[in-house]
Structure formats: structure tokens, C-alpha cells
Design a protein around this motif. Structure first.
Motif, mmCIF file in Angstrom:
data_model
loop_
_atom_site.group_PDB
_atom_site.id
_atom_site.type_symbol
_atom_site.label_atom_id
_atom_site.label_comp_id
_atom_site.label_asym_id
_atom_site.label_seq_id
_atom_site.Cartn_x
_atom_site.Cartn_y
_atom_site.Cartn_z
ATOM 1 N N ALA A 1 -25.982 10.575 4.497
ATOM 2 C CA ALA A 1 -26.519 9.342 3.904
ATOM 3 C C ALA A 1 -27.406 8.621 4.910
ATOM 4 O O ALA A 1 -27.171 8.672 6.121
ATOM 5 N N SER A 2 -28.443 7.946 4.417
ATOM 6 C CA SER A 2 -29.351 7.215 5.297
ATOM 7 C C SER A 2 -29.968 6.052 4.538
ATOM 8 O O SER A 2 -29.883 5.969 3.310
ATOM 9 N N LEU A 3 -30.597 5.171 5.289
ATOM 10 C CA LEU A 3 -31.281 4.020 4.700
ATOM 11 C C LEU A 3 -32.424 3.637 5.617
ATOM 12 O O LEU A 3 -32.256 3.545 6.840
ATOM 13 N N ALA A 4 -33.597 3.415 5.041
ATOM 14 C CA ALA A 4 -34.755 3.010 5.829
ATOM 15 C C ALA A 4 -34.501 1.664 6.491
ATOM 16 O O ALA A 4 -33.771 0.819 5.962
ATOM 17 N N ASP A 5 -35.148 1.443 7.641
ATOM 18 C CA ASP A 5 -34.849 0.243 8.428
ATOM 19 C C ASP A 5 -35.351 -1.048 7.796
ATOM 20 O O ASP A 5 -34.975 -2.134 8.223
ATOM 21 N N HIS A 6 -36.191 -0.953 6.756
ATOM 22 C CA HIS A 6 -36.700 -2.164 6.091
ATOM 23 C C HIS A 6 -36.041 -2.395 4.737
ATOM 24 O O HIS A 6 -36.468 -3.267 3.990
ATOM 25 N N GLU A 7 -34.996 -1.633 4.435
ATOM 26 C CA GLU A 7 -34.386 -1.693 3.103
ATOM 27 C C GLU A 7 -32.983 -2.289 3.131
ATOM 28 O O GLU A 7 -32.330 -2.386 4.174
ATOM 29 N N LEU A 8 -32.531 -2.663 1.939
ATOM 30 C CA LEU A 8 -31.152 -3.068 1.693
ATOM 31 C C LEU A 8 -30.629 -2.233 0.528
ATOM 32 O O LEU A 8 -31.379 -1.944 -0.412
ATOM 33 N N ALA A 9 -29.364 -1.819 0.598
ATOM 34 C CA ALA A 9 -28.765 -1.024 -0.478
ATOM 35 C C ALA A 9 -27.344 -1.488 -0.732
ATOM 36 O O ALA A 9 -26.684 -2.046 0.145
ATOM 37 N N PHE A 10 -26.880 -1.240 -1.956
ATOM 38 C CA PHE A 10 -25.481 -1.455 -2.303
ATOM 39 C C PHE A 10 -24.690 -0.193 -1.969
ATOM 40 O O PHE A 10 -25.232 0.920 -2.001
ATOM 41 N N SER A 11 -23.414 -0.354 -1.678
ATOM 42 C CA SER A 11 -22.522 0.799 -1.576
ATOM 43 C C SER A 11 -22.367 1.431 -2.957
ATOM 44 O O SER A 11 -22.558 0.771 -3.987
ATOM 45 N N ASP A 12 -22.012 2.720 -2.982
ATOM 46 C CA ASP A 12 -21.898 3.405 -4.271
ATOM 47 C C ASP A 12 -20.568 3.145 -4.965
ATOM 48 O O ASP A 12 -20.360 3.607 -6.080
ATOM 49 N N ARG A 13 -19.670 2.407 -4.356
ATOM 50 C CA ARG A 13 -18.467 1.897 -5.012
ATOM 51 C C ARG A 13 -18.423 0.394 -4.809
ATOM 52 O O ARG A 13 -18.849 -0.123 -3.785
ATOM 53 N N TYR A 14 -17.881 -0.298 -5.809
ATOM 54 C CA TYR A 14 -17.740 -1.742 -5.716
ATOM 55 C C TYR A 14 -16.312 -2.067 -5.296
ATOM 56 O O TYR A 14 -15.356 -1.525 -5.843
ATOM 57 N N GLY B 1 -12.953 -4.529 -4.632
ATOM 58 C CA GLY B 1 -12.271 -5.651 -5.230
ATOM 59 C C GLY B 1 -11.445 -5.200 -6.419
ATOM 60 O O GLY B 1 -11.184 -4.000 -6.597
ATOM 61 N N SER B 2 -11.025 -6.149 -7.214
ATOM 62 C CA SER B 2 -10.164 -5.871 -8.357
ATOM 63 C C SER B 2 -10.758 -6.460 -9.628
ATOM 64 O O SER B 2 -11.432 -7.496 -9.597
ATOM 65 N N HIS B 3 -10.518 -5.753 -10.733
ATOM 66 C CA HIS B 3 -10.877 -6.251 -12.057
ATOM 67 C C HIS B 3 -12.366 -6.603 -12.134
ATOM 68 O O HIS B 3 -13.212 -5.803 -11.766
ATOM 69 N N ASN B 4 -12.686 -7.809 -12.611
ATOM 70 C CA ASN B 4 -14.088 -8.185 -12.797
ATOM 71 C C ASN B 4 -14.737 -8.785 -11.551
ATOM 72 O O ASN B 4 -15.911 -9.125 -11.575
ATOM 73 N N GLU B 5 -13.984 -8.906 -10.453
ATOM 74 C CA GLU B 5 -14.560 -9.522 -9.265
ATOM 75 C C GLU B 5 -15.135 -8.496 -8.284
ATOM 76 O O GLU B 5 -15.606 -8.858 -7.207
ATOM 77 N N ALA B 6 -15.120 -7.214 -8.648
ATOM 78 C CA ALA B 6 -15.589 -6.179 -7.730
ATOM 79 C C ALA B 6 -17.046 -6.403 -7.340
ATOM 80 O O ALA B 6 -17.887 -6.735 -8.180
ATOM 81 N N ILE B 7 -17.336 -6.204 -6.061
ATOM 82 C CA ILE B 7 -18.674 -6.439 -5.523
ATOM 83 C C ILE B 7 -19.050 -5.291 -4.610
ATOM 84 O O ILE B 7 -18.184 -4.730 -3.910
ATOM 85 N N PRO B 8 -20.326 -4.907 -4.586
ATOM 86 C CA PRO B 8 -20.728 -3.852 -3.659
ATOM 87 C C PRO B 8 -20.781 -4.371 -2.228
ATOM 88 O O PRO B 8 -20.961 -5.570 -1.988
ATOM 89 N N LEU B 9 -20.618 -3.458 -1.271
ATOM 90 C CA LEU B 9 -20.939 -3.785 0.110
ATOM 91 C C LEU B 9 -22.454 -3.721 0.257
ATOM 92 O O LEU B 9 -23.106 -2.846 -0.319
#
Length: 200
Positions: free
Chosen positions: A137-150, A152-160
């Protein structure tokens, strides 16, 4: 080097509380567990309570960003984010991700619990040590990405939120408001050994 950004809260809900959705939001839900099936759903009636933050997080996991953040990201040539208009919060956007980044959840000690037979979603994704990118896995130095899993629990789950070094420096230099912490991420090389804080 890559970084994990954690955000301040904006005292708002996108689709309801952790345990119950607001039917008027229109969010799709699972008939088995009752929770949302689209973690990136945008409620057109969303109202933002705290407008002084350029990046912030709702109680139920939605990431909200300002025009200022959008312009900075665009100035660096970023293309990995979607900015969804919020009619009731002009000047702000619901942020979603084009291509999430894969993480090594086993190395992080993450547990995925309570699999729903209806929607196939784990209702609890909890626990992590230092964030570790999956092999390759990689990410360009000018980008932002979400993790592929969120997380938390229930409806409050958030990506890293994983951020490249150039974007992280630009955010700091611009004094962008709403970042609570910015911590280094470890990546894994092609053979699966950990490279401490090496840039991808």
C-alpha cells in the motif's frame, strides 16, 4: 513519511445517533441490524453546528471540511477526495475518498466483531496500536486517504485519515483548524517487514 490525522468534533450528526438513524435523513439501513449500510451517505438536510473548523468529525463519523481545505488540497494537485455539497452548510463539504488505503489490521491488533448476516458489516471494529499500512500500500505525499475499514461501533464508525507528508506540512503551515493530532504511520515493505516511518 505518512501521517494519521485525528480531528476535532463539530458537535453535529450526519444521519442520527450512534444507535438510531434519523429516518428523515434518507440514509439506507439494514433490515437485520438496523444500522446504516452506506457509511458515506450525505444527508442533504445536514446542519453544521461548529463552523470555525476546516476539518472536523461528526458524532456519527462523517468528515466535514471547509472551502479553505478544499482549495489547499486542490493547490497541491490532490485528486483522491470527493467534496459533497451541503446545502444547509454553505462553504463546507462532506468529505469522501476515491481510493482508500489498505491497512494491516492484524499488525495493528484490530478486532472486527459482530458480523451482521444481513448487510455483511462488522458492527464493531475496535483496537489499534501504531497504524501499519498493508504490504504494497502507498499514498502520494500530496494526498489524503481514508482507511479501507471504518473504526468504531454501529453508526458512529469513522475512517482513519492517512495523509502524505507534503500535505501534512501544508496544513500545518496554513494553520488549518480542526486537526487534533498528527502522528507518524509505519508502512510495510514488499516482503512484509516493517520499515519504521519510511515514506511510501
Amino acid at each position: 513519511m505518512l501521517y494519521h490525522l485525528s480531528l476535532k468534533g463539530n458537535d453535529s450528526h450526519m444521519i442520527g445517533s450512534c444507535d438510531e438513524v434519523d429516518p428523515s435523513s434518507g440514509v439506507p439501513t439494514c433490515s437485520t441490524c438496523g444500522y446504516r449500510t452506506d457509511p458515506d451517505f450525505t444527508n442533504p438536510g445536514f446542519r453544521l453546528r461548529r463552523r470555525r473548523l476546516d476539518l472536523s468529525c461528526c458524532y456519527d463519523g462523517a468528515v466535514i471540511v471547509s472551502d479553505r481545505f478544499r482549495a489547499l488540497h486542490a493547490s497541491l494537485g490532490g485528486r483522491n477526495l470527493r467534496f459533497v455539497d451541503l446545502p444547509k452548510a454553505p462553504g463546507f463539504y462532506h468529505l469522501t475518498c476515491v481510493t482508500p488505503v489498505a491497512l494491516d489490521y492484524a499488525a495493528m491488533g484490530t478486532q472486527c466483531l459482530r458480523l451482521c448476516a444481513g448487510c455483511g458489516r462488522h458492527l464493531d471494529v475496535v483496537g489499534r496500536g501504531t497504524i501499519v499500512l498493508a504490504r504494497g500500500a502507498s499514498l502520494a505525499d500530496h494526498e489524503l486517504a481514508f482507511s479501507d475499514r471504518y473504526f468504531g461501533s454501529h453508526n458512529e464508525a469513522i475512517p482513519l485519515l492517512i495523509c502524505g507528508e507534503r500535505l501534512a506540512k501544508a496544513l500545518a503551515e496554513a494553520g488549518v483548524a480542526g486537526i487534533d493530532t498528527c502522528e507518524p504511520v509505519i508502512r510495510q515493505d514488499a516482503v512484509g517487514t516493517v520499515d519504521g516511518l519510511e515514506s511510501s
